[in-house]
Every structure is written in C-alpha cells, then in structure tokens.
Design an enzyme around this catalytic site. Structure first.
Site, PDB file in Angstrom:
ATOM      1  CD  GLU A 196      -2.813  -1.335   2.473  1.00 46.63           C
ATOM      2  OE1 GLU A 196      -2.780  -0.495   3.228  1.00 46.63           O
ATOM      3  OE2 GLU A 196      -3.202  -2.467   2.645  1.00 46.63           O
ATOM      4  CG  ASN A 238      -0.587  -7.199  -1.116  1.00 46.17           C
ATOM      5  OD1 ASN A 238      -1.088  -7.662  -1.898  1.00 46.17           O
ATOM      6  ND2 ASN A 238      -1.019  -6.947   0.089  1.00 46.17           N
ATOM      7  CD  GLU A 301      -4.246  -8.048   1.878  1.00 45.34           C
ATOM      8  OE1 GLU A 301      -5.137  -7.348   2.713  1.00 45.34           O
ATOM      9  OE2 GLU A 301      -2.947  -7.474   2.203  1.00 45.34           O
ATOM     10  CG  ASP A 303     -12.407  -9.377   2.431  1.00 46.75           C
ATOM     11  OD1 ASP A 303     -11.621  -9.309   3.563  1.00 46.75           O
ATOM     12  OD2 ASP A 303     -12.306  -8.294   1.724  1.00 46.75           O
TER      13      ASP A 303
HETATM   14  O1  G3I Z   1      -3.053  -7.523  19.313  1.00 44.21           O
HETATM   15  C1  G3I Z   1      -3.840  -6.541  19.838  1.00 44.21           C
HETATM   16  C2  G3I Z   1      -4.217  -6.819  21.142  1.00 44.21           C
HETATM   17  O2  G3I Z   1      -3.197  -7.019  22.084  1.00 44.21           O
HETATM   18  C3  G3I Z   1      -5.223  -5.659  21.870  1.00 44.21           C
HETATM   19  O3  G3I Z   1      -5.700  -5.825  22.888  1.00 44.21           O
HETATM   20  C4  G3I Z   1      -6.057  -5.208  20.624  1.00 44.21           C
HETATM   21  C5  G3I Z   1      -6.945  -3.899  21.277  1.00 44.21           C
HETATM   22  O4  G3I Z   1      -6.057  -2.699  20.990  1.00 44.21           O
HETATM   23  O5  G3I Z   1      -5.396  -4.675  19.323  1.00 44.21           O
HETATM   24  C6  G3I Z   1      -4.763  -6.015  19.029  1.00 44.21           C
HETATM   25  O6  G3I Z   1      -4.084  -5.500  17.932  1.00 44.21           O
HETATM   26  C7  G3I Z   1      -5.241  -5.321  16.773  1.00 44.21           C
HETATM   27  C8  G3I Z   1      -4.638  -6.634  15.533  1.00 44.21           C
HETATM   28  O7  G3I Z   1      -5.474  -6.239  14.180  1.00 44.21           O
HETATM   29  C9  G3I Z   1      -4.759  -7.949  15.817  1.00 44.21           C
HETATM   30  O8  G3I Z   1      -5.979  -8.199  16.188  1.00 44.21           O
HETATM   31  C10 G3I Z   1      -4.889  -4.115  16.152  1.00 44.21           C
HETATM   32  O9  G3I Z   1      -5.496  -3.261  17.059  1.00 44.21           O
HETATM   33  C11 G3I Z   1      -5.709  -3.820  14.770  1.00 44.21           C
HETATM   34  O10 G3I Z   1      -5.604  -2.453  14.410  1.00 44.21           O
HETATM   35  C12 G3I Z   1      -5.288  -4.729  13.659  1.00 44.21           C
HETATM   36  O11 G3I Z   1      -6.135  -4.674  12.638  1.00 44.21           O
HETATM   37  C13 G3I Z   1      -5.436  -5.340  11.621  1.00 44.21           C
HETATM   38  C14 G3I Z   1      -5.445  -4.425  10.359  1.00 44.21           C
HETATM   39  O12 G3I Z   1      -4.862  -4.834   9.283  1.00 44.21           O
HETATM   40  C15 G3I Z   1      -4.564  -2.998  10.849  1.00 44.21           C
HETATM   41  O13 G3I Z   1      -4.741  -2.265   9.870  1.00 44.21           O
HETATM   42  C16 G3I Z   1      -6.247  -6.711  11.098  1.00 44.21           C
HETATM   43  O14 G3I Z   1      -6.411  -7.255  12.140  1.00 44.21           O
HETATM   44  C17 G3I Z   1      -5.822  -7.201   9.889  1.00 44.21           C
HETATM   45  O15 G3I Z   1      -6.601  -8.093   9.163  1.00 44.21           O
HETATM   46  C18 G3I Z   1      -5.730  -6.151   8.677  1.00 44.21           C
HETATM   47  O16 G3I Z   1      -5.170  -6.377   7.681  1.00 44.21           O
HETATM   48  C19 G3I Z   1      -4.519  -5.524   6.558  1.00 44.21           C
HETATM   49  C20 G3I Z   1      -3.544  -5.992   5.896  1.00 44.21           C
HETATM   50  O17 G3I Z   1      -2.542  -6.265   6.664  1.00 44.21           O
HETATM   51  C21 G3I Z   1      -3.045  -5.090   4.520  1.00 44.21           C
HETATM   52  N1  G3I Z   1      -4.400  -4.904   3.741  1.00 44.21           N
HETATM   53  C22 G3I Z   1      -5.553  -4.424   4.505  1.00 44.21           C
HETATM   54  C23 G3I Z   1      -6.051  -5.625   5.536  1.00 44.21           C
HETATM   55  C24 G3I Z   1      -7.250  -4.984   6.370  1.00 44.21           C
HETATM   56  O18 G3I Z   1      -7.268  -3.804   6.903  1.00 44.21           O
END
Ligand code: G3I
Length: 386
Positions: A196, A238, A301, A303
């Site tokens: 990105e 990507n 990715e 969905d």
């Molecule tokens: O692991 C912590 C946890 O310890 C904490 O308690 C909790 C609450 O703050 O946060 C948890 O981390 C979260 C993480 O996902 C794991 O669940 C982050 O806050 C959260 O921001 C993160 O979101 C991820 C997101 O990228 C970040 O922008 C999503 O799971 C993930 O599926 C998503 O994936 C991205 C790809 O990497 C790139 N392409 C887009 C895609 C969707 O946004």
C-alpha cells in the site's frame, strides 16, 4: 491427494522450485510424498513450538469422503488457494485448524509478521506467533506468504514516534527485512515486500513514515534487501484498489515497471481484492497488462463484504462474485488466490466497517456458504492447466 497408506500421513505439496513459484508459473507437482510432520520442518521450530504452544495438532486425515476439498481440487492444477490466519486462533480453535488444513494449501499471517507485532522494542523480536503459523503450514504441506515487510501501518511505536535520523531509519529497515526474511529463508515462498505505497485512491505515493524519512528510494531498497536475504523468494508489491483499470492501477503499473527496468528484483503484483459484491472494472484487462509487463499477478486478500444482517439474495450475489473472481484468476494466468480469512467467525470486516460482514466462504459455525460451493464448482470444472 488421497492418502494411500494408513496412519497419520501428511502430504507435502512439492513444487519443482521456489523459482517456479516466484515467476508465477503454475507449480508443477513432481510428486506428493507421504511425509511425517517433523521431517518437513527442517528448522525444528514447528516441532518445538507445536509441542509447547498449541495442543498436538490432529493430522489432516486424507479425506475418504466423496467431495474433494478445495486444496485437493487446486493442487493438480498447480493452484494455490489460501487464507490469512492468526496464531492465537490456531492455538484456540480446533475446528478452525481442521477446516484450514483440509481446504487450503497456502497461508498468510494476518498480523504476526508485521513490524510492530514482531518487534515491540528495538532489537527485541517475538517470533512466537509467526513461528506457530509457519510450523502449522509446514506440518500440513502448505505454502506461506509473508506479509508484510514495509507498510505505513502497525509500525513499532519506538520507530514511528522515535527521533532516528534518516540514515538510522534506513539501517533499521534493512536489518528488519534481513532478520525476518532470513529467518524464514526457504520456508516462506513469497513476501509482500511493500504494501500500500500509494494513497488510498492513488495515484500519488502515500506520504508515509517511510517516504518522509527515506524518500521514494525505500521502495527499491526494500526489494533489494529482501532478495539478498532469500534469493529464491517471490517478491511482491501488494495493494488495494488496483484490481480494476483506474488511475491507481495505472500508477502501480508504472511504478513496478520502472523498478523492474532499473534492475530491482520485483516479481509479482498482489491485488488485495477487498470488495463489495461488484466486480472490479475491466479486471481481466488489468491483470493482462501487468502480466504483459512481466509480472505475476496474485489475489492476496480476497473478501466480499455484505450488508448485515445478511440476506439470502446477498449470499447468492456474493457466491457469483467469488465464482467470477476465481474463474478470472484461473483464465488469466494467476495461480495464487488467497482470502483474508476463511470464516466469518474471524474476519476484520465487522471491526472496520460498521454494518458490514459475512465476507468469507465459511460462516461463523465453520459451515460452507454458497460462496464456498461456487469456488468448489469452479475448481471442479476447471480444465487442466498443465
Ligand atoms: O493484538 C492487539 C491486542 O493485544 C489488543 O488488545 C487489541 C486492542 O487494541 O489490538 C490488537 O491488535 C489489533 C490487531 O489487528 C490484531 O487483532 C490491532 O489493534 C488492529 O489494528 C489490527 O487490525 C489489523 C489491520 O490490518 C490493521 O490495519 C487487522 O487484524 C488485519 O486483518 C488488517 O489487515 C490488513 C492487511 O494487513 C493489509 N491489507 C488490508 C488489511 C485489512 O485492513
């Protein structure tokens, strides 16, 4: 690939070489050997962690049901169908593990290999989650996508809010890439090296931490450092929003073409495919122009998010989209179709899009939805790609 022998037999999907995978050629199955879990886990990481960090993983018994799984249909086509996973869910959810190992031959870490989760303090890496995912893949004969080396999100706070000079940031990034790619050399088939880099709607480069600190040169440096750390890995740019013909995909094509012409080791482009039930404009045409420019193309990715509560008509519409995406992939020379999760029980969509969800081919009870049936039908009917 059915087990012919009794017992806990696992199959390694053996591809002729990482190089073949790298250039997006259909992986040619040389042979499928029944191998025991530990023997295909060269570093021994999986066996140690599998023993200590998650319950003994029940093997994927060769299915003796009539219906083949997605991976059993995909493998003879040299096709990779996969899903993003979270290590904790692997540890906690036996049903999730079983469906994953039965249906998919490729995994990508949803979060475990990102800079922030991996390296919460300078020079302090916690590979526990990444190792769990790589070990699970090795045990179940699955390829792994590495995600992602350079991204503007989920950076370590000590870096994002640090006072490092540009030269120090360059050294930090180089060390990060070579530490991570080096650790999984030969066990991660491909890396989303840069993720990105363009503004959400393109065509300008995103004014990210990396661009601010290092200038646009960071793009070439990242690919070169990743290639040095694992010359056999397929290196991918990507992004989202580059699936159809538009200003952003124009800019992405121009960027990767320019990098390639400068000798940068960039082999493929990942189209994330986070969509609503509507096909990207002129998708096949867009794929073709990236391939003509010398790049493999992957759906990385996938969905298809729906308004909630989900309606039967929407599920049918979603199935049509999944069908069209996989048909387009298989007729456009794509051999990697990875979804961002596989079950609505664990999806990023409801957390990020209020009122949306049900984006994946299995429901919250791990039961196949019409979208799964559509994917299964496409793979069943696909003419051999050999
Ligand atoms: O692991 C912590 C946890 O310890 C904490 O308690 C909790 C609450 O703050 O946060 C948890 O981390 C979260 C993480 O996902 C794991 O669940 C982050 O806050 C959260 O921001 C993160 O979101 C991820 C997101 O990228 C970040 O922008 C999503 O799971 C993930 O599926 C998503 O994936 C991205 C790809 O990497 C790139 N392409 C887009 C895609 C969707 O946004």
């Amino acid at each position: 690939m059915k087990a012919s022998a009794p017992g806990f037999i696992r199959y390694a999907l053996c591809v002729r070489s990482q190089a073949q995978l790298r250039h997006g050629c259909a992986a040619v199955l040389l042979f499928c050997l029944p191998v025991f879990a530990l023997s295909n886990d060269p570093a021994g990481v999986g066996s140690a962690r599998l023993g200590s960090s998650i319950p003994p993983h029940q093997p994927v018994h060769a299915s003796n049901t009539v219906t083949a799984s997605l991976r059993q249909l995909a493998a003879p086509q040299g096709f990779f169908i996969g899903a993003a996973v979270e290590a904790q869910t692997l540890r906690d959810d036996a049903g999730y593990r079983t469906v994953l190992a039965r249906e998919f031959n490729m995994l990508v870490a949803g979060n475990a290999m990102k800079f922030g989760p991996l390296c919460p303090q300078p020079d302090q890496y916690d590979f526990t989650n990444a190792d769990t995912i790589v070990a699970f893949a090795a045990t179940n004969g699955m390829q792994v996508r590495g995600h992602t080396l350079v991204w503007h999100q989920q950076l370590p706070l000590w870096l994002e809010h640090g006072t490092q000079t540009p030269a120090q940031v360059k050294a930090i990034l180089r060390k990060h890439i070579q530490t991570l790619v080096g650790r999984y050399r030969g066990r991660v088939a491909m890396w989303d090296v840069v993720n990105e880099a363009f503004d959400d709607n393109g065509p300008a480069l995103r004014d990210s931490f990396w661009l601010k600190k290092l200038g646009p040169e960071y793009l070439a440096w990242a690919f070169q450092w990743a290639h040095e750390a694992d010359p056999a890995a397929q290196l991918v740019y990507n992004d989202f929003g580059i699936e159809g013909m538009n200003a952003k995909s124009d800019a992405a094509l121009a960027l990767v073409t320019r990098l390639k012409a400068a000798g940068v080791p960039i082999h493929a482009v990942g189209m994330q495919m986070h969509i609503t039930p509507e096909m990207p404009a002129r998708l096949a045409e867009n794929i073709a122009r990236f391939r003509t420019a010398g790049f493999a193309v992957q759906f990385t990715e996938v969905d298809v998010q729906l308004p909630m509560p989900v309606q039967p008509t929407a599920l049918a519409q979603q199935a049509d989209i999944y069908r069209a995406l996989l048909e387009t992939a298989m007729t456009s020379g794509i051999n990697t179709f990875v979804m961002w999760g596989f079950t609505d029980r664990h999806s990023w969509v409801p957390h990020f899009f209020k009122g949306k969800g049900a984006a994946l081919p299995f429901d919250e009870q791990l039961q196949p939805k019409p979208a799964y049936t559509a994917l299964h039908a496409v793979l069943t009917q696909a003419p051999s790609r050999r």
